[in-house]
Design an enzyme around this catalytic site. Structure first.
Site, PDB file in Angstrom:
ATOM      1  N   LYS A  13       0.827  -1.212   0.000  1.00 37.85           N
ATOM      2  CA  LYS A  13       0.000   0.000   0.000  1.00 37.85           C
ATOM      3  C   LYS A  13       0.862   1.262   0.000  1.00 37.85           C
ATOM      4  CE  LYS A  13      -2.227  -0.912   3.794  1.00 37.85           C
ATOM      5  NZ  LYS A  13      -1.633  -2.211   4.175  1.00 37.85           N
ATOM      6  N   ARG A 123      11.765  -6.598   5.245  1.00 41.76           N
ATOM      7  CA  ARG A 123      11.641  -5.135   5.107  1.00 41.76           C
ATOM      8  C   ARG A 123      12.557  -4.423   6.102  1.00 41.76           C
ATOM      9  NH1 ARG A 123       5.781  -2.527   4.884  1.00 41.76           N
ATOM     10  NH2 ARG A 123       5.452  -3.509   6.907  1.00 41.76           N
TER      11      ARG A 123
HETATM   12  P1  ADP Z   1       0.648  -2.222   7.587  1.00 38.25           P
HETATM   13  O1  ADP Z   1      -0.555  -1.865   6.750  1.00 38.25           O
HETATM   14  O2  ADP Z   1       1.730  -2.842   6.760  1.00 38.25           O
HETATM   15  O3  ADP Z   1       0.309  -2.983   8.824  1.00 38.25           O
HETATM   16  P2  ADP Z   1       0.865   0.502   8.539  1.00 38.25           P
HETATM   17  O4  ADP Z   1       2.079   1.338   8.518  1.00 38.25           O
HETATM   18  O5  ADP Z   1      -0.308   0.960   7.710  1.00 38.25           O
HETATM   19  O6  ADP Z   1       1.364  -0.919   8.058  1.00 38.25           O
HETATM   20  O7  ADP Z   1       0.336   0.280  10.024  1.00 38.25           O
HETATM   21  C1  ADP Z   1       1.177  -0.173  11.048  1.00 38.25           C
HETATM   22  C2  ADP Z   1       0.406  -0.231  12.366  1.00 38.25           C
HETATM   23  O8  ADP Z   1      -0.113   1.075  12.684  1.00 38.25           O
HETATM   24  C3  ADP Z   1      -0.817  -1.130  12.403  1.00 38.25           C
HETATM   25  O9  ADP Z   1      -0.496  -2.478  12.687  1.00 38.25           O
HETATM   26  C4  ADP Z   1      -1.617  -0.496  13.550  1.00 38.25           C
HETATM   27  O10 ADP Z   1      -1.081  -0.837  14.810  1.00 38.25           O
HETATM   28  C5  ADP Z   1      -1.365   0.986  13.349  1.00 38.25           C
HETATM   29  N1  ADP Z   1      -2.385   1.622  12.518  1.00 38.25           N
HETATM   30  C6  ADP Z   1      -2.216   2.156  11.284  1.00 38.25           C
HETATM   31  N2  ADP Z   1      -3.369   2.653  10.801  1.00 38.25           N
HETATM   32  C7  ADP Z   1      -4.308   2.429  11.764  1.00 38.25           C
HETATM   33  C8  ADP Z   1      -5.699   2.696  11.881  1.00 38.25           C
HETATM   34  N3  ADP Z   1      -6.398   3.296  10.887  1.00 38.25           N
HETATM   35  N4  ADP Z   1      -6.329   2.329  13.025  1.00 38.25           N
HETATM   36  C9  ADP Z   1      -5.668   1.735  14.024  1.00 38.25           C
HETATM   37  N5  ADP Z   1      -4.361   1.440  13.984  1.00 38.25           N
HETATM   38  C10 ADP Z   1      -3.679   1.779  12.872  1.00 38.25           C
END
Ligand code: ADP
Length: 219
Positions: A13, A123
Site C-alpha cells: 500500500k 523489510r
Molecule cells: P501495515 O498496513 O503494513 O500494517 P501501517 O504502517 O499501515 O502498516 O500500520 C502499522 C500499524 O499502525 C498497524 O499495525 C496499527 O497498529 C497501526 N495503525 C495504522 N493505521 C491504523 C488505523 N487506521 N487504526 C488503528 N491502527 C492503525
C-alpha cells in the site's frame, strides 16, 4: 478525487500510495506513518498508541480519528486524498463517512500470505524519511544503510514475526470486511487487484482500474 487503498500488511500500500500520489497529485494520508511520527515525537497520542502498535494490534480509534481530522483540516482546500491504512475497521469507516469526505474509488490489493510474510520479514526502513528497502528484493547500496543519508536502517518492531501474525489476524477480522461494506455502499467503485507483481506493474494496473471506475461513474 479521494481514493481508499485497502490491503493486508505487506501488500504494498505504501509503495503504491507514493507512486499514485506523485502521478495524480494527491495528498498521501497514511495513518501508519502518522502514528509512527507521533511515537517518535513522543506526543500524548503517540505514547498511548505505542504498545498496541508494537504488538501488531490496532491503535485506538479516537487517536487515529484525531490524527486524521488534524491532517484533513490542514490539507489544501479542494485537494484529493489517498487514504492508506485508514479506515481499518467499520467504526472508522462510519466516522469517515461523518467527516463528509466522499470516496471515489476503493482499491484492495490482494497478495498471497506467504508472499506477505516474505516481504515483511525482509523489510528494512529508514525511520526519519520512511524510505523502505528489502534485504533481498530491494537491497540498499550499502548493506543495512540508507542510500541517501547512509544512516542505519532498522526493522520496524511490528515487523517481528509475532507481531506480523497478529497484524494478519487483525486484518482478516477487522479490515477485510470493509471491502464488502464498500461494495454495498459504493457499487461499481470497488476493485480488487493482484498486488503480487512488481511495483510498476501494480501501479499501471491501478491506474487502469481507476480509469475504468472514473469512466463508468461518468457514464
Ligand atoms: P501495515 O498496513 O503494513 O500494517 P501501517 O504502517 O499501515 O502498516 O500500520 C502499522 C500499524 O499502525 C498497524 O499495525 C496499527 O497498529 C497501526 N495503525 C495504522 N493505521 C491504523 C488505523 N487506521 N487504526 C488503528 N491502527 C492503525
Amino acid at each position: 478525487m479521494n481514493i481508499l487503498l485497502l490491503g493486508p500488511p505487506g501488500a504494498g500500500k505504501g509503495t503504491q500510495a507514493t507512486l499514485l500520489c506523485q502521478r495524480l497529485q494527491l495528498q498521501h494520508l497514511s495513518t501508519g506513518d502518522m502514528l509512527r511520527q507521533a511515537i517518535r515525537e513522543k506526543t500524548p497520542w503517540g505514547r498511548q498508541a505505542a504498545s498496541a502498535m508494537e504488538r501488531g494490534d490496532l491503535a485506538g480509534d479516537e487517536i487515529v480519528l484525531g490524527l486524521v481530522q488534524e491532517r484533513l483540516a490542514s490539507s489544501p482546500s479542494g485537494a484529493g486524498h489517498l487514504l492508506d491504512g485508514f479506515p481499518r475497521n467499520l467504526a472508522q469507516a462510519k466516522a469517515l463517512q461523518d467527516c463528509g469526505l466522499s470516496i471515489d474509488a476503493v482499491v484492495e490489493l490482494v497478495v498471497a500470505e506467504d508472499v506477505l510474510v516474505d516481504r515483511i520479514s525482509g523489510r528494512r526502513v529508514h525511520p526519519k524519511s520512511g524510505r523502505v528497502y528489502h534485504v533481498r528484493l530491494q537491497p540498499p547500496a550499502r548493506e543495512g544503510h540508507d542510500d541517501l543519508t547512509c544512516e542505519p536502517l532498522v526493522q520496524r518492531p511490528d515487523d517481528q514475526p509475532r507481531a506480523v501474525r497478529e497484524r494478519l489476524q487483525v486484518y482478516a477480522a477487522q479490515t477485510r470486511p470493509l471491502t464488502a461494506h464498500y461494495r454495498q455502499r459504493l457499487p461499481g467503485r470497488v476493485v480488487q487487484l493482484d498486488g503480487g507483481g512488481t511495483p510498476l506493474a501494480v501501479h499501471e494496473q491501478l491506474l487502469a482500474a481507476l480509469g475504468r471506475i472514473a469512466s463508468t461513474a461518468d457514464a
